[in-house]
Enzyme design. Structure first.
Site, PDB file in Angstrom:
ATOM      1  N   TYR A  32       0.823  -1.204   0.000  1.00 56.70           N
ATOM      2  CA  TYR A  32       0.000   0.000   0.000  1.00 56.70           C
ATOM      3  C   TYR A  32       0.856   1.251   0.000  1.00 56.70           C
ATOM      4  O   TYR A  32       2.060   1.192   0.247  1.00 56.70           O
ATOM      5  CB  TYR A  32      -0.947   0.005   1.208  1.00 56.70           C
ATOM      6  CG  TYR A  32      -0.299   0.369   2.534  1.00 56.70           C
ATOM      7  CD1 TYR A  32      -0.487   1.634   3.089  1.00 56.70           C
ATOM      8  CD2 TYR A  32       0.487  -0.542   3.236  1.00 56.70           C
ATOM      9  CE1 TYR A  32       0.090   1.979   4.299  1.00 56.70           C
ATOM     10  CE2 TYR A  32       1.065  -0.216   4.440  1.00 56.70           C
ATOM     11  CZ  TYR A  32       0.867   1.054   4.975  1.00 56.70           C
ATOM     12  OH  TYR A  32       1.449   1.388   6.173  1.00 56.70           O
ATOM     13  N   ARG A  51       8.264   4.002  -4.889  1.00 54.21           N
ATOM     14  CA  ARG A  51       8.325   3.016  -3.801  1.00 54.21           C
ATOM     15  C   ARG A  51       7.307   1.905  -4.016  1.00 54.21           C
ATOM     16  O   ARG A  51       7.577   0.732  -3.724  1.00 54.21           O
ATOM     17  CB  ARG A  51       8.100   3.692  -2.447  1.00 54.21           C
ATOM     18  CG  ARG A  51       8.293   2.730  -1.268  1.00 54.21           C
ATOM     19  CD  ARG A  51       8.276   3.443   0.075  1.00 54.21           C
ATOM     20  NE  ARG A  51       6.977   4.070   0.326  1.00 54.21           N
ATOM     21  CZ  ARG A  51       6.729   4.821   1.399  1.00 54.21           C
ATOM     22  NH1 ARG A  51       7.695   5.047   2.299  1.00 54.21           N
ATOM     23  NH2 ARG A  51       5.542   5.364   1.582  1.00 54.21           N
ATOM     24  N   ARG A 100      -8.037 -20.904  -1.783  1.00 56.83           N
ATOM     25  CA  ARG A 100      -7.010 -20.451  -0.856  1.00 56.83           C
ATOM     26  C   ARG A 100      -5.811 -21.385  -0.942  1.00 56.83           C
ATOM     27  O   ARG A 100      -5.935 -22.588  -0.752  1.00 56.83           O
ATOM     28  CB  ARG A 100      -7.541 -20.418   0.576  1.00 56.83           C
ATOM     29  CG  ARG A 100      -6.527 -19.936   1.610  1.00 56.83           C
ATOM     30  CD  ARG A 100      -7.107 -20.001   3.019  1.00 56.83           C
ATOM     31  NE  ARG A 100      -6.145 -19.533   4.018  1.00 56.83           N
ATOM     32  CZ  ARG A 100      -5.193 -20.278   4.567  1.00 56.83           C
ATOM     33  NH1 ARG A 100      -5.072 -21.562   4.200  1.00 56.83           N
ATOM     34  NH2 ARG A 100      -4.368 -19.775   5.473  1.00 56.83           N
ATOM     35  N   LYS A 149       6.576  -1.997   1.751  1.00 55.50           N
ATOM     36  CA  LYS A 149       5.408  -1.414   2.439  1.00 55.50           C
ATOM     37  C   LYS A 149       4.207  -2.335   2.274  1.00 55.50           C
ATOM     38  O   LYS A 149       3.306  -2.094   1.455  1.00 55.50           O
ATOM     39  CB  LYS A 149       5.125  -0.012   1.907  1.00 55.50           C
ATOM     40  CG  LYS A 149       4.218   0.819   2.813  1.00 55.50           C
ATOM     41  CD  LYS A 149       4.155   2.260   2.334  1.00 55.50           C
ATOM     42  CE  LYS A 149       3.209   3.098   3.173  1.00 55.50           C
ATOM     43  NZ  LYS A 149       3.727   3.340   4.546  1.00 55.50           N
ATOM     44  N   GLU A 181      12.245   2.231  14.102  1.00 57.43           N
ATOM     45  CA  GLU A 181      11.334   3.284  13.632  1.00 57.43           C
ATOM     46  C   GLU A 181      10.099   3.283  14.507  1.00 57.43           C
ATOM     47  O   GLU A 181       9.936   2.445  15.393  1.00 57.43           O
ATOM     48  CB  GLU A 181      10.964   3.048  12.168  1.00 57.43           C
ATOM     49  CG  GLU A 181      10.343   1.696  11.901  1.00 57.43           C
ATOM     50  CD  GLU A 181      10.236   1.382  10.409  1.00 57.43           C
ATOM     51  OE1 GLU A 181      10.317   2.303   9.582  1.00 57.43           O
ATOM     52  OE2 GLU A 181      10.070   0.191  10.081  1.00 57.43           O
ATOM     53  N   LEU A 205      11.317   1.149   6.894  1.00 52.17           N
ATOM     54  CA  LEU A 205      10.688   1.616   5.664  1.00 52.17           C
ATOM     55  C   LEU A 205      11.459   2.815   5.134  1.00 52.17           C
ATOM     56  O   LEU A 205      11.861   3.691   5.890  1.00 52.17           O
ATOM     57  CB  LEU A 205       9.239   2.028   5.947  1.00 52.17           C
ATOM     58  CG  LEU A 205       8.440   2.476   4.722  1.00 52.17           C
ATOM     59  CD1 LEU A 205       8.202   1.307   3.771  1.00 52.17           C
ATOM     60  CD2 LEU A 205       7.120   3.100   5.143  1.00 52.17           C
TER      61      LEU A 205
END
Length: 285
Positions: A32, A51, A100, A149, A181, A205
């Protein structure tokens, strides 16, 4: 009611649907980005897209649209929802396979899922930026590819809740004795005129706001040192702050109940916030 984008269609948020077999839902198999909006324009869009492409590449996931198409979708959603200040959330997953399965589906047979929505938020006049935030420290037990991310955000969410229970606003994560972070932001301390933050690696990140703020700091003749630091060093610093797409530069005034500096937002963080907002408004598209 807001309009959202789902796989090529703009629909009311109440009508937005993805499959129960979508791998983002079943496996957290998705990435995301969040792009801020100021004055109805997109901030650091190019950095967020670069990114995003990197995250997709690292996970061998197909990009569902081109960069130009992505820009058009962002702009249209901002317009449809009358967003002057806030952000656009984007999520790409590996799609919905018929069953799945842990194995990745064939991308030629199972297209990626692309979802975007907007939100309104007071970014510039944030009360937290005026008074600063308090953080606690927690052990960093996330997986080893934090540079991607992904939507695997359970532990950062738990960190936010641990902070809330402790009467704080956020948590800084610590691994092998050093701060990595924040739960949803990059972490910094200031000693004298020197800004200290952890260097880029798979451990954190690669913040888009981080890159912009460090560039602006250097242009303003501030010294930047990229290295590891401890919670104890942070508690003895003159200032501390965080950066992210929706907080910009936000001062930290206490860490594990230890007051930082004078216990109020410091001049370096305040100045960097001013510069970032000013330059972002100029460059937004």
């Amino acid at each position: 009611m807001n309009t959202v984008y789902v796989n090529g269609e703009y629909v009311p948020q109440s009508d937005a649907r993805v499959s129960v077999y979508d791998r983002g839902f079943l496996m957290a198999d998705g990435v995301y980005e969040v792009t801020s909006v100021l004055d109805g324009k997109l901030v650091d869009f190019d950095g967020h897209v670069k990114r995003l492409w990197r995250s997709l590449s690292e996970l061998d996931m197909a990009a569902p649209v081109t960069e130009d198409e992505l820009l058009e979708i962002h702009r249209r959603l901002v317009e449809l929802n009358n967003i002057e200040e806030g952000g656009v959330y984007l999520q790409v997953t590996r799609g919905a396979a018929p069953e799945r399965d842990f194995a990745f589906p064939n991308p030629d047979e199972v297209p990626s899922t692309l979802v975007l929505f907007t939100f309104a938020k007071n970014l510039v006049g944030s009360p937290a930026a005026d008074k600063g935030i308090k953080v606690i420290s927690i052990e960093d037990i996330r997986w080893g590819r934090r540079d991607i991310k992904t939507v695997q955000l359970l532990y950062p969410s738990m960190g936010k809740m641990l902070a809330k229970k402790a009467g704080a606003d956020d948590a800084w994560m610590v691994e092998d004795g050093f701060v990595t972070e924040g739960t949803s932001n990059n972490a910094y301390i200031v000693k004298g005129n020197k800004i200290i933050t952890r260097g880029l690696s798979n451990d954190i990140l690669h913040g888009i706001t981080r890159a912009a703020v460090l560039r602006f700091a250097q242009e303003a003749q501030m010294e930047v040192e990229e290295r590891n630091f401890t919670i104890e060093e942070a508690q003895q610093a003159d200032e501390a702050f965080i950066t992210s797409a929706t907080t910009f530069v936000q001062p930290v005034v206490a860490i594990d109940e230890a007051q930082i500096g004078d216990g109020v937002p410091g001049k370096v963080a305040r100045r960097l916030r001013e510069i970032y907002i000013e330059e972002s408004r100029k460059a937004a598209i």
